[in-house]
Design an enzyme around this catalytic site. Sequence first.
Site, PDB file in Angstrom:
ATOM      1  N   VAL A  46      53.569  -6.307  26.135  1.00  0.00           N
ATOM      2  CA  VAL A  46      53.786  -5.483  27.329  1.00  0.00           C
ATOM      3  C   VAL A  46      52.821  -5.904  28.441  1.00  0.00           C
ATOM      4  O   VAL A  46      53.189  -5.935  29.616  1.00  0.00           O
ATOM      5  CB  VAL A  46      53.619  -3.977  27.002  1.00  0.00           C
ATOM      6  CG1 VAL A  46      53.733  -3.129  28.266  1.00  0.00           C
ATOM      7  CG2 VAL A  46      54.649  -3.542  25.973  1.00  0.00           C
ATOM      8  N   CYS A  47      51.599  -6.268  28.074  1.00  0.00           N
ATOM      9  CA  CYS A  47      50.557  -6.591  29.061  1.00  0.00           C
ATOM     10  C   CYS A  47      50.984  -7.645  30.078  1.00  0.00           C
ATOM     11  O   CYS A  47      50.812  -7.431  31.286  1.00  0.00           O
ATOM     12  CB  CYS A  47      49.266  -6.999  28.360  1.00  0.00           C
ATOM     13  SG  CYS A  47      48.601  -5.731  27.261  1.00  0.00           S
ATOM     14  N   PRO A  48      51.543  -8.783  29.665  1.00  0.00           N
ATOM     15  CA  PRO A  48      51.909  -9.771  30.680  1.00  0.00           C
ATOM     16  C   PRO A  48      53.011  -9.289  31.620  1.00  0.00           C
ATOM     17  O   PRO A  48      53.053  -9.701  32.783  1.00  0.00           O
ATOM     18  CB  PRO A  48      52.351 -10.991  29.871  1.00  0.00           C
ATOM     19  CG  PRO A  48      52.622 -10.508  28.502  1.00  0.00           C
ATOM     20  CD  PRO A  48      51.768  -9.287  28.312  1.00  0.00           C
ATOM     21  N   LEU A  51      51.002  -7.183  34.195  1.00  0.00           N
ATOM     22  CA  LEU A  51      50.152  -8.015  35.038  1.00  0.00           C
ATOM     23  C   LEU A  51      50.993  -8.893  35.968  1.00  0.00           C
ATOM     24  O   LEU A  51      50.625  -9.119  37.121  1.00  0.00           O
ATOM     25  CB  LEU A  51      49.212  -8.849  34.173  1.00  0.00           C
ATOM     26  CG  LEU A  51      48.213  -8.038  33.341  1.00  0.00           C
ATOM     27  CD1 LEU A  51      47.438  -8.946  32.403  1.00  0.00           C
ATOM     28  CD2 LEU A  51      47.279  -7.229  34.203  1.00  0.00           C
TER      29      LEU A  51
END
Length: 187
Positions: A46-48, A51
Amino acid sequence: MSVINTEVLPFKATAFHNGKFVEVSNESTKGKWSVFFFYPADFTFVCPTELGDLADNYAEFKKLGVEIYGVSTDTHFTHKAWHDTSDTIGKIKYPMIGDPTLALSRNFGVLIEADGMADRGTFVVDPEGKIQIVEINAGGIGRDASELLRKVKAAQYVASHPGEVCPAKWKEGEATLSPSLDLVGKI
């Protein structure tokens, strides 16, 4: 205990920014609007997406005088490696702060002690260093940069227009409210 209107606690950290390692501190963020965008870890799922969404909207934040700080408990070296190997992360122009000591995540109250990682926490900080917006999401729930942008605009509007407030779903240019006895029970 709410952190709204509290000052960001003192910190010093190293960030990867525009191909260099730079120091970031609570003092270096004063005088401008800032967003501290905590996420669990580099090289995840999920993080990328989050970001990358921020990277796609970064120019709009900059137009408002806002600096974005992506923060995870990874090192600044790991941020560089991720930036250099991922097309999504490679487009990031904002500082990516490493927090391997966990101090910054602890200061903002988003540290998951058992995992040594941060929750998905978003903090909008005004030029005086005071927290104006807080959002914490569970690990599997990604955030939306356009909604964050709307909230930042609302926070900036309220800060520059004392006595006015922004109602739900407020967008730049729409009507605001001026709380008064006359409005009680009429909204």
